[in-house]
Design a protein around this motif. Structure first.
Motif, PDB file in Angstrom:
ATOM      1  N   VAL A  78      42.131 -15.610  86.947  1.00 21.69           N
ATOM      2  CA  VAL A  78      42.735 -16.908  87.167  1.00 21.69           C
ATOM      3  C   VAL A  78      42.824 -18.222  87.860  1.00 21.69           C
ATOM      4  CG1 VAL A  78      45.094 -17.312  86.537  1.00 21.69           C
ATOM      5  CG2 VAL A  78      44.179 -15.087  85.751  1.00 21.69           C
ATOM      6  N   ASP A 124      47.093 -23.564  83.112  1.00 26.34           N
ATOM      7  CA  ASP A 124      46.887 -22.255  82.981  1.00 26.34           C
ATOM      8  C   ASP A 124      46.914 -21.645  80.900  1.00 26.34           C
ATOM      9  OD1 ASP A 124      47.461 -21.583  85.045  1.00 26.34           O
ATOM     10  OD2 ASP A 124      49.638 -21.528  85.405  1.00 26.34           O
ATOM     11  N   THR A 171      42.299 -15.598  75.356  1.00 28.00           N
ATOM     12  CA  THR A 171      42.505 -15.465  74.427  1.00 28.00           C
ATOM     13  C   THR A 171      40.986 -14.650  73.449  1.00 28.00           C
ATOM     14  OG1 THR A 171      44.714 -16.231  74.279  1.00 28.00           O
ATOM     15  CG2 THR A 171      43.312 -15.384  72.317  1.00 28.00           C
ATOM     16  N   GLU A 227      45.460 -12.588  72.234  1.00 25.34           N
ATOM     17  CA  GLU A 227      47.114 -13.100  72.872  1.00 25.34           C
ATOM     18  C   GLU A 227      47.268 -12.629  73.522  1.00 25.34           C
ATOM     19  OE1 GLU A 227      50.657 -16.674  71.835  1.00 25.34           O
ATOM     20  OE2 GLU A 227      48.090 -17.376  71.239  1.00 25.34           O
ATOM     21  N   CYS A 285      44.711 -19.196  79.469  1.00 24.90           N
ATOM     22  CA  CYS A 285      44.464 -18.524  78.708  1.00 24.90           C
ATOM     23  C   CYS A 285      44.526 -18.490  77.319  1.00 24.90           C
ATOM     24  CB  CYS A 285      46.977 -18.613  78.404  1.00 24.90           C
ATOM     25  SG  CYS A 285      47.107 -16.648  77.267  1.00 24.90           S
ATOM     26  N   MET A 292      46.008 -12.425  82.550  1.00 24.75           N
ATOM     27  CA  MET A 292      46.200 -13.251  83.273  1.00 24.75           C
ATOM     28  C   MET A 292      46.796 -12.972  84.691  1.00 24.75           C
ATOM     29  SD  MET A 292      45.981 -16.958  82.095  1.00 24.75           S
ATOM     30  CE  MET A 292      46.977 -17.721  82.695  1.00 24.75           C
ATOM     31  N   ALA A 305      45.374 -11.830  76.100  1.00 24.30           N
ATOM     32  CA  ALA A 305      45.223 -12.605  77.482  1.00 24.30           C
ATOM     33  C   ALA A 305      46.576 -12.744  78.471  1.00 24.30           C
ATOM     34  CB  ALA A 305      44.776 -14.308  76.900  1.00 24.30           C
ATOM     35  N   PHE A 306      47.538 -12.234  78.337  1.00 24.27           N
ATOM     36  CA  PHE A 306      48.388 -12.626  78.336  1.00 24.27           C
ATOM     37  C   PHE A 306      48.560 -11.967  79.709  1.00 24.27           C
ATOM     38  CE2 PHE A 306      51.431 -14.660  75.170  1.00 24.27           C
ATOM     39  CZ  PHE A 306      50.851 -15.635  75.545  1.00 24.27           C
TER      40      PHE A 306
END
Length: 252
Positions: free
Chosen positions: A61, A83, A91, A48, A87, A55, A51-52
């Motif tokens: 994106v 979004d 992830t 996660e 995300c 982004m 993934a942030f």
């Protein structure tokens, strides 16, 4: 040109960016509410966090967001919801494997990739997803900055020249894909592009150990993209694999 200054320049281009990326992932991890951390598998929080960071790739994106909005049930979805779904896709692309049994996730992945749509509307998304998915197809292991440094320093001058050619080949493959085959070579014609290529080279000295001997990054990219296409096409009717390969062939 002597190899020692080249090696020094490569290290200078790679490690500050590598350390910065690790810092951003750690910061993203800390932004996950404490009550949510550790609820899933040990790797989930880091996936996660990665993934942030992904982004921040605005082009990819935006394409995923636009592709998701074309789905009828998401036509009026808010930017926040879209979004969140993007995300979620990223992830799981950063996880050890895709949850192919999860029909909701696979529907989001299928829509975000839009493999049946105009290629120019999804190229950045495809490249980011293919890069992440290629790691899922490899043997996963944890490395540290020191281990990466030792691995790079152990590369011989002859290997360094070979790795340079492999990176050039990979850049050419990505450029052909991005330009619909109109351009066959990516020109490394600025200091910024040279540093980017150098970072790819240093990264590949470690990453190649997770793949079968003789693997080349250009082919791994294409194979990963075709694997994603296959997974996304399982429950849908569309063009065949041969047709998709013709549309996305690297030109080799």
């Amino acid at each position: 040109m002597p190899f020692d200054p080249v090696r020094a320049a490569l290290l200078k281009a790679y490690f500050p960016r590598y350390n910065k990326a690790r810092e951003r992932e750690s910061e993203a991890l800390q932004r996950i509410p404490a009550e949510h951390r550790g609820q899933e598998e040990p790797w989930y929080d880091w996936a996660e966090a990665a993934a942030f960071v992904d982004m921040e790739n605005q082009a990819a994106v935006q394409q995923m967001r636009d592709n998701l909005r074309r789905r009828r049930d998401l036509a009026t979805a808010s930017r926040t919801e879209l979004d969140g779904r993007v995300c979620g896709v990223l992830t799981w692309l950063n996880a050890p494997a895709l949850p192919t049994h999860d029909s909701v996730f696979m529907a989001d992945l299928r829509a975000a990739m839009a493999f049946a749509g105009p290629p120019e509307q999804s190229r950045a998304a495809w490249l980011l997803a293919a890069h992440c998915h290629s790691e899922q197809l490899a043997k996963r292991s944890e490395t540290s900055g020191m281990e990466r440094l030792d691995t790079f320093l152990a590369v011989t001058d002859e290997e360094l020249q070979s790795l340079r050619e492999q990176v050039r080949e990979s850049l050419d493959a990505m450029w052909r894909m991005a330009t619909e085959g109109r351009s066959r070579r990516f020109d490394v014609n600025s200091a910024t592009m040279a540093r980017m290529a150098g970072r790819m080279l240093v990264e590949w000295t470690t990453a190649r150990q997770a793949h079968p001997p003789g693997s080349r990054p250009a082919q791994l990219l294409v194979d990963s993209l075709h694997s994603l296409w296959s997974l996304c096409s399982t429950d849908s009717v569309g063009e065949g694999r041969a047709a998709f390969q013709r549309r996305t062939r690297s030109g080799r």
